[in-house]
Design a protein around this motif. Structure first.
Motif, short mmCIF file in Angstrom:
data_model
loop_
_atom_site.label_atom_id
_atom_site.label_comp_id
_atom_site.label_asym_id
_atom_site.label_seq_id
_atom_site.Cartn_x
_atom_site.Cartn_y
_atom_site.Cartn_z
N MET A 92 19.55 -10.23 11.79
CA MET A 92 20.79 -10.32 11.05
C MET A 92 21.77 -9.37 11.73
O MET A 92 21.43 -8.19 11.95
N TYR A 93 22.93 -9.86 12.07
CA TYR A 93 23.94 -9.05 12.75
C TYR A 93 25.04 -8.68 11.75
O TYR A 93 25.57 -9.55 11.05
N TYR A 94 25.38 -7.39 11.76
CA TYR A 94 26.38 -6.85 10.86
C TYR A 94 27.52 -6.21 11.65
O TYR A 94 27.27 -5.54 12.65
N CYS A 95 28.74 -6.38 11.17
CA CYS A 95 29.82 -5.59 11.72
C CYS A 95 30.11 -4.43 10.77
O CYS A 95 29.83 -4.51 9.57
N ALA A 96 30.63 -3.38 11.35
CA ALA A 96 30.89 -2.17 10.58
C ALA A 96 32.14 -1.50 11.10
O ALA A 96 32.54 -1.71 12.25
N ALA A 97 32.74 -0.68 10.26
CA ALA A 97 33.96 0.02 10.64
C ALA A 97 34.01 1.40 9.99
O ALA A 97 33.40 1.64 8.96
N GLN A 98 34.72 2.30 10.69
CA GLN A 98 35.00 3.60 10.09
C GLN A 98 36.37 4.05 10.56
O GLN A 98 36.79 3.77 11.69
N PHE A 99 37.09 4.76 9.68
CA PHE A 99 38.44 5.21 9.97
C PHE A 99 38.62 6.69 9.73
O PHE A 99 39.72 7.22 9.85
#
Length: 126
Positions: A92-99
């Motif tokens: 399962m491939y997930y995208c993620a982000a942080q700011f």
């Protein structure tokens, strides 16, 4: 509110290619990091590739030379182009982000990301 939605997963034979996408709904940030992670049942989520607002990229050893991360529209769309896929890439491939924090290079640790999508399944058959 930040929302990430992945798409483009599917089934492919060994040696094939696939591009997965992530659409990110968010406010505009001057700095951000985004990444692709993958997980198989019973194992920890591992970083595959990451990119920041300056275009710096990082790749896991397993992805180097085969995968390419890119972004479009000021980071509101994230892509992962995967070539020469192997059965071990099944996950399962997930995208993620942080700011929140600034990094010299975009991190590949799941602990450094605060927002996640629901995932898209990639299956590679031999």
């Amino acid at each position: 509110q930040v929302q990430l939605v992945e798409s483009g997963g599917g089934s492919v034979q060994s040696g094939g290619s696939l591009r997965i996408s992530c659409t990110i709904s968010r406010n505009t940030y001057s700095y951000y990091c985004m990444g692709w992670f993958r997980q198989v049942p019973g194992k920890e989520r591992e970083g595959v590739a990451s990119i920041d607002s300056a275009g710096n990229t990082m790749y896991a050893d397993s992805a180097k030379g085969r995968f390419t991360i890119s972004q479009h529209n000021a980071g509101k769309t994230l892509y992962l182009e995967m070539n020469n896929l192997k059965p071990d890439d099944t996950a399962m491939y997930y995208c993620a982000a942080q700011f929140r924090y600034r990094y010299e290079r975009p991190p590949l640790s799941r602990h450094d990301y605060h927002y996640w999508g629901q995932g898209t399944q990639v299956t590679v058959s031999s």
